[in-house]
Enzyme design. Sequence first.
Site, short mmCIF file in Angstrom:
data_model
loop_
_atom_site.label_atom_id
_atom_site.label_comp_id
_atom_site.label_asym_id
_atom_site.label_seq_id
_atom_site.Cartn_x
_atom_site.Cartn_y
_atom_site.Cartn_z
N ASN A 6 48.05 53.14 34.04
CA ASN A 6 47.34 52.15 33.25
C ASN A 6 48.27 51.67 32.13
O ASN A 6 48.71 52.47 31.30
CB ASN A 6 46.07 52.80 32.68
N THR A 45 36.90 53.75 26.84
CA THR A 45 35.71 53.87 27.69
C THR A 45 35.13 55.28 27.54
O THR A 45 35.63 56.23 28.13
CB THR A 45 36.10 53.58 29.15
N GLU A 105 35.48 56.93 40.67
CA GLU A 105 36.47 57.58 39.81
C GLU A 105 35.71 58.42 38.80
O GLU A 105 34.84 57.91 38.09
CB GLU A 105 37.34 56.52 39.10
N HIS A 123 41.15 59.66 32.79
CA HIS A 123 40.83 59.54 31.36
C HIS A 123 41.25 60.82 30.61
O HIS A 123 40.80 61.91 30.93
CB HIS A 123 39.35 59.28 31.08
N HIS A 168 42.88 46.98 32.40
CA HIS A 168 41.49 46.76 32.03
C HIS A 168 41.42 45.48 31.20
O HIS A 168 41.91 45.44 30.07
CB HIS A 168 41.00 47.97 31.20
N ARG A 181 41.16 42.94 23.94
CA ARG A 181 41.90 43.62 22.87
C ARG A 181 43.28 44.10 23.30
O ARG A 181 44.14 44.33 22.48
CB ARG A 181 41.08 44.79 22.31
N GLU A 223 40.26 47.13 36.13
CA GLU A 223 39.06 47.72 35.54
C GLU A 223 38.27 46.60 34.90
O GLU A 223 38.83 45.78 34.17
CB GLU A 223 39.45 48.76 34.50
N HIS A 279 47.99 49.98 27.15
CA HIS A 279 48.43 50.23 25.76
C HIS A 279 49.84 49.73 25.47
O HIS A 279 50.25 49.73 24.31
CB HIS A 279 48.20 51.69 25.40
N ARG A 295 39.35 43.66 29.09
CA ARG A 295 38.10 43.86 28.36
C ARG A 295 37.52 42.53 27.91
O ARG A 295 38.25 41.55 27.73
CB ARG A 295 38.34 44.75 27.13
N1 PXP Z 1 40.46 55.29 34.43
C1 PXP Z 1 39.60 54.43 33.84
C2 PXP Z 1 38.50 53.86 34.68
C3 PXP Z 1 39.75 54.06 32.50
O1 PXP Z 1 38.89 53.19 31.92
C4 PXP Z 1 40.83 54.59 31.77
C5 PXP Z 1 41.03 54.20 30.33
O2 PXP Z 1 41.17 52.85 30.21
C6 PXP Z 1 41.72 55.45 32.42
C7 PXP Z 1 41.50 55.81 33.74
C8 PXP Z 1 42.94 56.00 31.75
O3 PXP Z 1 42.60 56.81 30.66
P1 PXP Z 1 43.74 57.25 29.67
O4 PXP Z 1 44.29 56.01 29.04
O5 PXP Z 1 43.04 58.14 28.71
O6 PXP Z 1 44.78 57.95 30.49
#
Ligand code: PXP
Length: 255
Positions: free
Chosen positions: A19, A113, A163, A206, A55, A61, A82, A22, A57
């Site tokens: 992901n 999330t 997931e 997550h 994602h 953001r 996402e 960030h 959003r």
């Molecule tokens: N999976 C989903 C569906 C998420 O929404 C997120 C966070 O955006 C992640 C995985 C990844 O989580 P993390 O950034 O904490 O590794």
Amino acid sequence: MADNLTPPPSGNPLRLGVNIDHVATIRNARGGDHPDPMRAAAVVQAAGGDGITIHLREDRRHIRDTDLNATMAAISLPVNLEMAATGEMLAIALRHRPHAACIVPERRAERTTEGGLDAAGQDNHLAPIITRLNEAGIRVSLFIEPDPRQIEAAIRLKAPVVEFHTGRYAHLWLDGDKAGLEAELKRIGDAAALAAKNGIEPHAGHGLTFDNVQPIAAIAQLAELNIGHYLVGEAIFIGLENAIRKMRLLMDAAR
Ligand code: PXP
């Protein structure tokens, strides 16, 4: 384009979706175009990541529409979008046709999330959205708690993937709550077995880190982990490519 029957591009038994949200968070802090999430996506590919997760959003953001356009145009890895279960996001997904769409709950004020989608409580709202995505050949995933009620809802809704939200697991890990952690791991393992038994491919994600990933990666039915924040943070110290390679090694060693 990959479909449900396509083996993971790298041949890894447990896929790693990275992901890159960030990277966009850091870029947006200054309002310019550095660091570019697309450059991060290219590194994910070079480092052996199996997919790119972003994602989009409602408040944009981090990832923006232009990032989604660029990802779809330039990245050959499967893209996992996402998205909240809204008409706006459905239209965007149908326009771009990513490999997968992961439906997540979204609250404006949350930092991230926080908890899974209540699929069981919103069948009527989710059903037409999932149907449209399924019909478009977009592989739907529901981001849910590892809870049999939610898996039953995913079965009813004909979602091919779930997931499991590992946020609770990650918190228990930080708290050093051994008994709680064991119970949560069992809950995730049981949920993965129940999903797989019903023909649903289980993923998880997550809050996963180098320290806490292996007990999750060891759950045999899990086919994919999606990891973001920790990898982008760790990239500051060891570089993104090294961070992804190290995560990949830890995951493989746990299987
Ligand atoms: N999976 C989903 C569906 C998420 O929404 C997120 C966070 O955006 C992640 C995985 C990844 O989580 P993390 O950034 O904490 O590794």
